[in-house]
Design a protein around this motif. Structure first.
Motif, mmCIF file in Angstrom:
data_model
loop_
_atom_site.group_PDB
_atom_site.id
_atom_site.type_symbol
_atom_site.label_atom_id
_atom_site.label_comp_id
_atom_site.label_asym_id
_atom_site.label_seq_id
_atom_site.Cartn_x
_atom_site.Cartn_y
_atom_site.Cartn_z
ATOM 1 N N GLN A 86 0.842 -1.186 0.000
ATOM 2 C CA GLN A 86 0.000 0.000 0.000
ATOM 3 C C GLN A 86 0.886 1.248 0.000
ATOM 4 O O GLN A 86 1.785 1.379 0.838
ATOM 5 C CB GLN A 86 -0.933 -0.002 1.220
ATOM 6 N N VAL A 87 0.623 2.139 -0.944
ATOM 7 C CA VAL A 87 1.472 3.313 -1.151
ATOM 8 C C VAL A 87 0.601 4.552 -1.268
ATOM 9 O O VAL A 87 -0.403 4.556 -1.989
ATOM 10 C CB VAL A 87 2.329 3.164 -2.430
ATOM 11 N N ASP A 88 0.998 5.613 -0.571
ATOM 12 C CA ASP A 88 0.283 6.875 -0.663
ATOM 13 C C ASP A 88 0.522 7.530 -2.021
ATOM 14 O O ASP A 88 1.629 7.473 -2.562
ATOM 15 C CB ASP A 88 0.751 7.811 0.452
ATOM 16 N N GLY A 89 -0.524 8.152 -2.570
ATOM 17 C CA GLY A 89 -0.401 8.772 -3.878
ATOM 18 C C GLY A 89 0.653 9.865 -3.936
ATOM 19 O O GLY A 89 1.261 10.100 -4.993
ATOM 20 N N SER A 90 0.888 10.566 -2.811
ATOM 21 C CA SER A 90 1.879 11.635 -2.808
ATOM 22 C C SER A 90 3.288 11.098 -3.043
ATOM 23 O O SER A 90 4.155 11.805 -3.574
ATOM 24 C CB SER A 90 1.827 12.398 -1.478
ATOM 25 N N TRP A 91 3.528 9.837 -2.662
ATOM 26 C CA TRP A 91 4.840 9.224 -2.897
ATOM 27 C C TRP A 91 5.064 9.043 -4.392
ATOM 28 O O TRP A 91 6.129 9.359 -4.915
ATOM 29 C CB TRP A 91 4.912 7.890 -2.168
ATOM 30 N N PHE A 92 4.050 8.547 -5.087
ATOM 31 C CA PHE A 92 4.151 8.403 -6.547
ATOM 32 C C PHE A 92 4.347 9.757 -7.207
ATOM 33 O O PHE A 92 5.177 9.920 -8.097
ATOM 34 C CB PHE A 92 2.887 7.745 -7.107
ATOM 35 N N GLN A 93 3.556 10.739 -6.769
ATOM 36 C CA GLN A 93 3.647 12.050 -7.382
ATOM 37 C C GLN A 93 5.027 12.656 -7.168
ATOM 38 O O GLN A 93 5.611 13.268 -8.074
ATOM 39 C CB GLN A 93 2.573 12.973 -6.801
ATOM 40 N N GLY A 94 5.583 12.471 -5.960
ATOM 41 C CA GLY A 94 6.917 12.973 -5.680
ATOM 42 C C GLY A 94 7.972 12.305 -6.539
ATOM 43 O O GLY A 94 8.900 12.966 -7.037
ATOM 44 N N LEU A 95 7.837 10.990 -6.743
ATOM 45 C CA LEU A 95 8.782 10.267 -7.589
ATOM 46 C C LEU A 95 8.744 10.784 -9.021
ATOM 47 O O LEU A 95 9.786 11.017 -9.635
ATOM 48 C CB LEU A 95 8.457 8.772 -7.581
ATOM 49 N N MET A 96 7.533 10.960 -9.559
ATOM 50 C CA MET A 96 7.420 11.384 -10.951
ATOM 51 C C MET A 96 7.842 12.833 -11.144
ATOM 52 O O MET A 96 8.308 13.218 -12.208
ATOM 53 C CB MET A 96 5.983 11.156 -11.440
ATOM 54 N N THR A 97 7.699 13.642 -10.081
ATOM 55 C CA THR A 97 8.177 15.022 -10.147
ATOM 56 C C THR A 97 9.697 15.064 -10.110
ATOM 57 O O THR A 97 10.338 15.810 -10.863
ATOM 58 C CB THR A 97 7.597 15.842 -8.983
ATOM 59 N N LEU A 98 10.276 14.254 -9.234
ATOM 60 C CA LEU A 98 11.727 14.217 -9.099
ATOM 61 C C LEU A 98 12.389 13.565 -10.303
ATOM 62 O O LEU A 98 13.449 14.007 -10.767
ATOM 63 C CB LEU A 98 12.103 13.457 -7.819
ATOM 64 N N CYS A 99 11.757 12.516 -10.822
ATOM 65 C CA CYS A 99 12.314 11.757 -11.949
ATOM 66 C C CYS A 99 11.281 11.722 -13.074
ATOM 67 O O CYS A 99 10.433 10.809 -13.103
ATOM 68 C CB CYS A 99 12.677 10.335 -11.527
ATOM 69 N N PRO A 100 11.330 12.669 -13.997
ATOM 70 C CA PRO A 100 10.340 12.708 -15.078
ATOM 71 C C PRO A 100 10.284 11.424 -15.891
ATOM 72 O O PRO A 100 9.259 11.124 -16.511
ATOM 73 C CB PRO A 100 10.818 13.882 -15.940
ATOM 74 N N GLU A 101 11.367 10.650 -15.874
ATOM 75 C CA GLU A 101 11.373 9.385 -16.608
ATOM 76 C C GLU A 101 10.309 8.418 -16.097
ATOM 77 O O GLU A 101 9.876 7.517 -16.817
ATOM 78 C CB GLU A 101 12.753 8.726 -16.521
ATOM 79 N N LEU A 102 9.892 8.613 -14.845
ATOM 80 C CA LEU A 102 8.898 7.722 -14.257
ATOM 81 C C LEU A 102 7.473 8.131 -14.598
ATOM 82 O O LEU A 102 6.517 7.499 -14.131
ATOM 83 C CB LEU A 102 9.068 7.678 -12.733
ATOM 84 N N ASP A 103 7.311 9.157 -15.419
ATOM 85 C CA ASP A 103 5.976 9.580 -15.823
ATOM 86 C C ASP A 103 5.239 8.479 -16.589
ATOM 87 O O ASP A 103 4.018 8.535 -16.757
ATOM 88 C CB ASP A 103 6.052 10.844 -16.679
ATOM 89 N N VAL A 104 5.977 7.461 -17.050
ATOM 90 C CA VAL A 104 5.340 6.328 -17.727
ATOM 91 C C VAL A 104 4.374 5.599 -16.803
ATOM 92 O O VAL A 104 3.527 4.827 -17.261
ATOM 93 C CB VAL A 104 6.395 5.343 -18.280
ATOM 94 N N LEU A 105 4.499 5.829 -15.490
ATOM 95 C CA LEU A 105 3.596 5.190 -14.538
ATOM 96 C C LEU A 105 2.227 5.867 -14.493
ATOM 97 O O LEU A 105 1.280 5.305 -13.927
ATOM 98 C CB LEU A 105 4.201 5.213 -13.126
ATOM 99 N N HIS A 106 2.129 7.051 -15.082
ATOM 100 C CA HIS A 106 0.892 7.822 -14.968
ATOM 101 C C HIS A 106 -0.313 7.047 -15.507
ATOM 102 O O HIS A 106 -1.377 7.006 -14.875
ATOM 103 C CB HIS A 106 1.033 9.152 -15.701
ATOM 104 N N GLU A 107 -0.167 6.431 -16.659
ATOM 105 C CA GLU A 107 -1.289 5.709 -17.273
ATOM 106 C C GLU A 107 -1.739 4.540 -16.403
ATOM 107 O O GLU A 107 -2.937 4.291 -16.239
ATOM 108 C CB GLU A 107 -0.892 5.212 -18.658
ATOM 109 N N LEU A 108 -0.773 3.811 -15.833
ATOM 110 C CA LEU A 108 -1.111 2.685 -14.970
ATOM 111 C C LEU A 108 -1.854 3.162 -13.726
ATOM 112 O O LEU A 108 -2.865 2.572 -13.332
ATOM 113 C CB LEU A 108 0.162 1.934 -14.567
ATOM 114 N N LEU A 109 -1.368 4.236 -13.109
ATOM 115 C CA LEU A 109 -2.010 4.743 -11.901
ATOM 116 C C LEU A 109 -3.412 5.264 -12.208
ATOM 117 O O LEU A 109 -4.338 5.076 -11.414
ATOM 118 C CB LEU A 109 -1.155 5.847 -11.274
ATOM 119 N N ALA A 110 -3.579 5.906 -13.365
ATOM 120 C CA ALA A 110 -4.904 6.380 -13.751
ATOM 121 C C ALA A 110 -5.863 5.208 -13.950
ATOM 122 O O ALA A 110 -7.018 5.248 -13.513
ATOM 123 C CB ALA A 110 -4.816 7.228 -15.018
#
Length: 315
Positions: free
Chosen positions: A104-128
Protein backbone atom coordinates in the motif's frame (compact mmCIF):
# COMPACT_ATOMS: atom_id res chain seq x y z
CA UNK A 1 -47.90 -10.94 14.02
CA UNK A 2 -47.16 -7.75 15.94
CA UNK A 3 -46.75 -4.50 14.06
CA UNK A 4 -43.13 -3.58 13.39
CA UNK A 5 -41.81 -7.13 13.22
CA UNK A 6 -41.02 -6.86 9.53
CA UNK A 7 -39.08 -3.61 10.08
CA UNK A 8 -37.04 -5.18 12.87
CA UNK A 9 -35.92 -7.88 10.48
CA UNK A 10 -34.98 -5.51 7.68
CA UNK A 11 -31.86 -6.60 5.83
CA UNK A 12 -28.73 -4.91 7.09
CA UNK A 13 -27.39 -2.55 4.43
CA UNK A 14 -23.87 -3.48 3.35
CA UNK A 15 -21.27 -0.71 3.19
CA UNK A 16 -17.51 -0.95 2.68
CA UNK A 17 -15.21 -0.40 5.66
CA UNK A 18 -12.96 2.67 5.69
CA UNK A 19 -9.53 1.27 6.44
CA UNK A 20 -6.85 3.24 8.26
CA UNK A 21 -3.49 2.30 6.76
CA UNK A 22 -0.78 2.99 9.33
CA UNK A 23 2.77 3.46 8.08
CA UNK A 24 5.84 3.45 10.26
CA UNK A 25 7.10 7.02 10.86
CA UNK A 26 10.11 6.55 8.57
CA UNK A 27 8.38 4.47 5.89
CA UNK A 28 6.88 5.52 2.55
CA UNK A 29 4.69 2.45 2.17
CA UNK A 30 3.21 -0.58 3.92
CA UNK A 31 4.04 -4.15 2.88
CA UNK A 32 2.55 -7.12 4.69
CA UNK A 33 0.99 -10.56 4.36
CA UNK A 34 -2.02 -11.98 6.13
CA UNK A 35 -4.11 -15.12 6.47
CA UNK A 36 -7.75 -15.58 5.56
CA UNK A 37 -9.94 -15.04 7.42
CA UNK A 38 -8.40 -12.05 9.22
CA UNK A 39 -9.80 -8.89 10.81
CA UNK A 40 -8.52 -6.83 7.88
CA UNK A 41 -9.82 -9.15 5.14
CA UNK A 42 -13.06 -7.27 4.59
CA UNK A 43 -14.81 -5.25 1.93
CA UNK A 44 -12.92 -1.97 2.42
CA UNK A 45 -11.55 1.18 0.85
CA UNK A 46 -8.76 3.64 1.62
CA UNK A 47 -6.96 6.58 -0.05
CA UNK A 48 -3.77 4.60 -0.74
CA UNK A 49 -2.95 2.66 -3.91
CA UNK A 50 -2.88 -1.09 -3.23
CA UNK A 51 -1.09 -3.87 -5.11
CA UNK A 52 -2.69 -7.14 -4.00
CA UNK A 53 -1.57 -10.72 -4.66
CA UNK A 54 -3.51 -13.91 -3.83
CA UNK A 55 -1.09 -16.78 -3.19
CA UNK A 56 -3.48 -19.60 -2.22
CA UNK A 57 -7.10 -20.69 -2.52
CA UNK A 58 -9.90 -19.55 -4.76
CA UNK A 59 -13.11 -17.61 -4.39
CA UNK A 60 -14.84 -14.39 -5.40
CA UNK A 61 -13.70 -10.79 -5.23
CA UNK A 62 -15.31 -7.37 -5.50
CA UNK A 63 -13.61 -4.31 -7.02
CA UNK A 64 -15.94 -1.32 -7.30
CA UNK A 65 -19.06 -2.76 -8.90
CA UNK A 66 -17.19 -5.70 -10.44
CA UNK A 67 -17.73 -9.22 -9.10
CA UNK A 68 -15.19 -11.81 -10.28
CA UNK A 69 -13.49 -15.11 -9.45
CA UNK A 70 -9.88 -15.48 -8.29
CA UNK A 71 -7.33 -18.31 -8.17
CA UNK A 72 -3.70 -18.40 -6.90
CA UNK A 73 -1.53 -15.83 -8.67
CA UNK A 74 -4.33 -13.27 -8.99
CA UNK A 75 -2.60 -9.84 -9.04
CA UNK A 76 -4.57 -6.59 -8.93
CA UNK A 77 -3.75 -2.88 -8.53
CA UNK A 78 -6.47 -0.89 -6.77
CA UNK A 79 -6.63 2.91 -6.92
CA UNK A 80 -7.57 5.31 -4.12
CA UNK A 81 -10.99 4.90 -2.51
CA UNK A 82 -12.09 2.00 -4.73
CA UNK A 83 -13.99 -0.55 -2.55
CA UNK A 84 -12.49 -4.02 -2.76
CA UNK A 85 -12.48 -7.41 -1.03
CA UNK A 86 -11.47 -11.05 -1.59
CA UNK A 87 -13.59 -13.88 -0.16
CA UNK A 88 -12.28 -17.45 -0.26
CA UNK A 89 -14.53 -20.48 -0.77
CA UNK A 90 -13.94 -22.51 2.40
CA UNK A 91 -15.57 -24.08 5.42
CA UNK A 92 -16.39 -22.09 8.58
CA UNK A 93 -13.38 -23.41 10.54
CA UNK A 94 -10.84 -23.36 7.73
CA UNK A 95 -7.91 -20.96 7.44
CA UNK A 96 -5.81 -20.10 4.38
CA UNK A 97 -2.40 -19.13 5.82
CA UNK A 98 -0.51 -16.34 4.07
CA UNK A 99 -3.19 -15.97 1.41
CA UNK A 100 -2.64 -12.26 0.74
CA UNK A 101 0.47 -10.22 -0.05
CA UNK A 102 -0.23 -6.48 0.02
CA UNK A 103 1.68 -3.32 -0.83
CA UNK A 104 0.00 0.00 0.00
CA UNK A 105 1.47 3.31 -1.15
CA UNK A 106 0.28 6.87 -0.66
CA UNK A 107 -0.40 8.77 -3.88
CA UNK A 108 1.88 11.63 -2.81
CA UNK A 109 4.84 9.22 -2.90
CA UNK A 110 4.15 8.40 -6.55
CA UNK A 111 3.65 12.05 -7.38
CA UNK A 112 6.92 12.97 -5.68
CA UNK A 113 8.78 10.27 -7.59
CA UNK A 114 7.42 11.38 -10.95
CA UNK A 115 8.18 15.02 -10.15
CA UNK A 116 11.73 14.22 -9.10
CA UNK A 117 12.31 11.76 -11.95
CA UNK A 118 10.34 12.71 -15.08
CA UNK A 119 11.37 9.38 -16.61
CA UNK A 120 8.90 7.72 -14.26
CA UNK A 121 5.98 9.58 -15.82
CA UNK A 122 5.34 6.33 -17.73
CA UNK A 123 3.60 5.19 -14.54
CA UNK A 124 0.89 7.82 -14.97
CA UNK A 125 -1.29 5.71 -17.27
CA UNK A 126 -1.11 2.68 -14.97
CA UNK A 127 -2.01 4.74 -11.90
CA UNK A 128 -4.90 6.38 -13.75
CA UNK A 129 -6.24 2.97 -14.84
CA UNK A 130 -6.02 1.68 -11.25
CA UNK A 131 -8.87 3.99 -10.28
CA UNK A 132 -11.07 1.45 -12.07
CA UNK A 133 -9.17 -1.57 -10.71
CA UNK A 134 -6.51 -3.29 -12.85
CA UNK A 135 -6.02 -7.05 -13.14
CA UNK A 136 -2.68 -8.12 -14.64
CA UNK A 137 -2.66 -10.89 -17.25
CA UNK A 138 -0.23 -13.15 -19.10
CA UNK A 139 2.72 -15.43 -18.37
CA UNK A 140 4.74 -12.70 -16.61
CA UNK A 141 2.22 -12.32 -13.79
CA UNK A 142 3.65 -15.24 -11.77
CA UNK A 143 7.12 -13.70 -11.84
CA UNK A 144 5.80 -10.23 -10.98
CA UNK A 145 3.78 -11.64 -8.10
CA UNK A 146 6.86 -13.45 -6.78
CA UNK A 147 8.74 -10.14 -6.83
CA UNK A 148 5.98 -8.50 -4.80
CA UNK A 149 6.18 -11.34 -2.28
CA UNK A 150 9.98 -11.09 -2.27
CA UNK A 151 9.84 -7.55 -0.88
CA UNK A 152 9.32 -9.17 2.50
CA UNK A 153 12.93 -10.40 2.60
CA UNK A 154 14.43 -6.93 1.90
CA UNK A 155 15.29 -4.06 4.20
CA UNK A 156 13.40 -0.80 3.69
CA UNK A 157 16.13 0.91 1.66
CA UNK A 158 16.37 -2.01 -0.79
CA UNK A 159 12.60 -2.10 -1.21
CA UNK A 160 12.42 1.36 -2.79
CA UNK A 161 14.28 0.58 -6.06
CA UNK A 162 12.64 -2.87 -6.11
CA UNK A 163 9.17 -1.31 -5.91
CA UNK A 164 9.99 1.17 -8.69
CA UNK A 165 11.31 -1.62 -10.94
CA UNK A 166 8.24 -3.73 -10.20
CA UNK A 167 5.86 -0.88 -11.06
CA UNK A 168 7.70 -0.16 -14.30
CA UNK A 169 7.37 -3.81 -15.34
CA UNK A 170 3.70 -3.81 -14.31
CA UNK A 171 3.13 -0.77 -16.53
CA UNK A 172 4.26 -2.91 -19.50
CA UNK A 173 2.29 -6.01 -18.48
CA UNK A 174 -0.98 -6.89 -20.27
CA UNK A 175 -3.93 -5.90 -18.11
CA UNK A 176 -7.65 -5.22 -18.03
CA UNK A 177 -9.72 -2.72 -16.07
CA UNK A 178 -12.43 -4.17 -13.90
CA UNK A 179 -15.04 -1.46 -13.39
CA UNK A 180 -16.13 1.71 -15.14
CA UNK A 181 -14.64 3.34 -18.23
CA UNK A 182 -11.10 4.65 -18.04
CA UNK A 183 -9.93 7.88 -19.66
CA UNK A 184 -6.95 8.25 -22.01
CA UNK A 185 -6.71 11.99 -22.46
CA UNK A 186 -4.20 14.19 -24.27
CA UNK A 187 -3.17 17.18 -22.14
CA UNK A 188 -2.62 19.41 -25.18
CA UNK A 189 -5.98 18.73 -26.80
CA UNK A 190 -8.49 21.39 -25.71
CA UNK A 191 -11.48 19.51 -27.11
CA UNK A 192 -10.52 16.42 -25.13
CA UNK A 193 -10.23 18.55 -22.00
CA UNK A 194 -13.82 19.67 -22.56
CA UNK A 195 -14.93 16.05 -22.76
CA UNK A 196 -12.88 15.25 -19.66
CA UNK A 197 -14.63 17.99 -17.66
CA UNK A 198 -18.05 16.76 -18.77
CA UNK A 199 -17.25 13.15 -17.87
CA UNK A 200 -15.87 14.10 -14.47
CA UNK A 201 -18.94 16.19 -13.69
CA UNK A 202 -21.25 13.37 -14.74
CA UNK A 203 -19.31 10.87 -12.61
CA UNK A 204 -19.02 13.12 -9.55
CA UNK A 205 -22.64 14.26 -9.58
CA UNK A 206 -24.18 10.92 -10.59
CA UNK A 207 -25.99 12.81 -13.37
CA UNK A 208 -27.48 10.15 -15.60
CA UNK A 209 -30.26 11.76 -17.61
CA UNK A 210 -28.24 13.78 -20.14
CA UNK A 211 -28.97 13.60 -23.83
CA UNK A 212 -26.02 13.59 -26.21
CA UNK A 213 -27.28 16.61 -28.18
CA UNK A 214 -27.58 18.68 -24.98
CA UNK A 215 -24.06 17.79 -23.85
CA UNK A 216 -22.63 18.55 -27.31
CA UNK A 217 -24.28 21.97 -27.27
CA UNK A 218 -22.93 22.66 -23.78
CA UNK A 219 -19.30 22.08 -24.84
CA UNK A 220 -19.73 23.96 -28.10
CA UNK A 221 -19.39 20.98 -30.46
CA UNK A 222 -21.57 19.58 -33.18
CA UNK A 223 -23.20 16.24 -32.39
CA UNK A 224 -20.86 14.40 -34.76
CA UNK A 225 -17.71 16.11 -33.41
CA UNK A 226 -18.78 15.42 -29.84
CA UNK A 227 -19.38 11.77 -30.70
CA UNK A 228 -15.88 11.41 -32.20
CA UNK A 229 -14.16 13.19 -29.31
CA UNK A 230 -16.10 11.26 -26.70
CA UNK A 231 -15.12 7.96 -28.29
CA UNK A 232 -11.46 9.06 -28.32
CA UNK A 233 -11.64 9.99 -24.63
CA UNK A 234 -13.39 6.89 -23.33
CA UNK A 235 -13.06 4.23 -26.02
CA UNK A 236 -16.85 4.00 -25.90
CA UNK A 237 -19.88 5.65 -27.43
CA UNK A 238 -21.82 8.16 -25.34
CA UNK A 239 -24.91 5.93 -25.30
CA UNK A 240 -22.92 2.88 -24.20
CA UNK A 241 -21.01 4.90 -21.60
CA UNK A 242 -24.21 6.26 -20.07
CA UNK A 243 -25.74 2.78 -20.03
CA UNK A 244 -22.73 1.41 -18.14
CA UNK A 245 -22.83 4.37 -15.78
CA UNK A 246 -26.49 3.72 -15.04
CA UNK A 247 -25.85 0.02 -14.45
CA UNK A 248 -22.89 0.88 -12.21
CA UNK A 249 -25.15 3.16 -10.18
CA UNK A 250 -27.71 0.34 -10.01
CA UNK A 251 -25.02 -2.02 -8.67
CA UNK A 252 -24.20 0.51 -5.95
CA UNK A 253 -27.85 0.84 -4.95
CA UNK A 254 -28.39 -2.93 -5.06
CA UNK A 255 -25.44 -3.42 -2.73
CA UNK A 256 -25.93 -0.56 -0.27
CA UNK A 257 -29.72 -0.14 -0.05
CA UNK A 258 -32.81 -2.27 0.39
CA UNK A 259 -34.71 -0.54 -2.41
CA UNK A 260 -36.64 -2.85 -4.72
CA UNK A 261 -35.30 -3.63 -8.19
CA UNK A 262 -38.25 -1.76 -9.66
CA UNK A 263 -37.54 1.36 -7.58
CA UNK A 264 -33.84 1.25 -8.50
CA UNK A 265 -34.76 0.88 -12.16
CA UNK A 266 -36.88 4.03 -11.98
CA UNK A 267 -34.30 5.94 -9.93
CA UNK A 268 -31.57 5.50 -12.52
CA UNK A 269 -33.81 6.49 -15.42
CA UNK A 270 -35.32 3.31 -16.86
CA UNK A 271 -39.02 3.70 -17.54
CA UNK A 272 -39.41 -0.01 -18.28
CA UNK A 273 -38.39 -2.67 -15.76
CA UNK A 274 -38.02 -5.37 -18.42
CA UNK A 275 -35.61 -3.15 -20.36
CA UNK A 276 -33.60 -2.50 -17.19
CA UNK A 277 -33.32 -6.23 -16.47
CA UNK A 278 -32.26 -6.89 -20.06
CA UNK A 279 -29.62 -4.12 -20.05
CA UNK A 280 -28.31 -5.19 -16.63
CA UNK A 281 -27.93 -8.78 -17.82
CA UNK A 282 -26.08 -7.59 -20.93
CA UNK A 283 -23.57 -5.49 -18.95
CA UNK A 284 -23.14 -7.57 -15.78
CA UNK A 285 -23.87 -11.07 -17.14
CA UNK A 286 -26.33 -11.67 -14.29
CA UNK A 287 -29.72 -10.41 -13.13
CA UNK A 288 -30.12 -7.52 -10.64
CA UNK A 289 -31.62 -9.80 -7.99
CA UNK A 290 -28.87 -12.38 -8.35
CA UNK A 291 -26.17 -9.67 -8.29
CA UNK A 292 -27.55 -8.32 -4.98
CA UNK A 293 -27.82 -11.82 -3.52
CA UNK A 294 -24.30 -12.85 -4.58
CA UNK A 295 -22.60 -9.67 -3.32
CA UNK A 296 -24.42 -9.70 0.00
CA UNK A 297 -23.71 -13.38 0.49
CA UNK A 298 -20.00 -12.66 0.08
CA UNK A 299 -19.84 -9.75 2.50
CA UNK A 300 -22.56 -10.62 5.04
CA UNK A 301 -20.32 -12.69 7.30
CA UNK A 302 -17.44 -10.22 7.13
CA UNK A 303 -18.95 -7.70 9.57
CA UNK A 304 -18.50 -4.54 7.54
CA UNK A 305 -20.03 -2.01 9.95
CA UNK A 306 -16.79 -0.90 11.63
CA UNK A 307 -13.43 0.40 10.43
CA UNK A 308 -11.02 -2.43 9.69
CA UNK A 309 -7.87 -1.93 11.71
CA UNK A 310 -5.66 -4.58 13.28
CA UNK A 311 -1.97 -4.43 14.23
CA UNK A 312 0.16 -5.56 11.31
CA UNK A 313 -2.86 -6.27 9.12
CA UNK A 314 -4.24 -3.50 6.93
CA UNK A 315 -5.57 -5.04 3.70
Amino acid sequence: MAHGTHSARKTRVATPVFEIVRREPRSSFVWHTHDYPAPCARWNYHPEYELHLITKGCGHYIVGDYLGFFTPGHLVLIGPDVPHGWFSDMGPDEVVPGRDVVLQVDGSWFQGLMTLCPELDVLHELLAASRHGVEFLGPEVARLGARLAGLGTMDDAARIPAIIDLLLDLSRCPRRTLCGAGLTLSSDDMEMEKIDRIIRRIMENNTIFHRQCDIAREVGLSASAFSRQFHRATGDTFVSFMKKLKIGRACQLLTTTDASVADISATIGFSNLSNFNRQFLQVRRTTPSRYRRDVRRLIRHEGTSEAAEAPGCHA
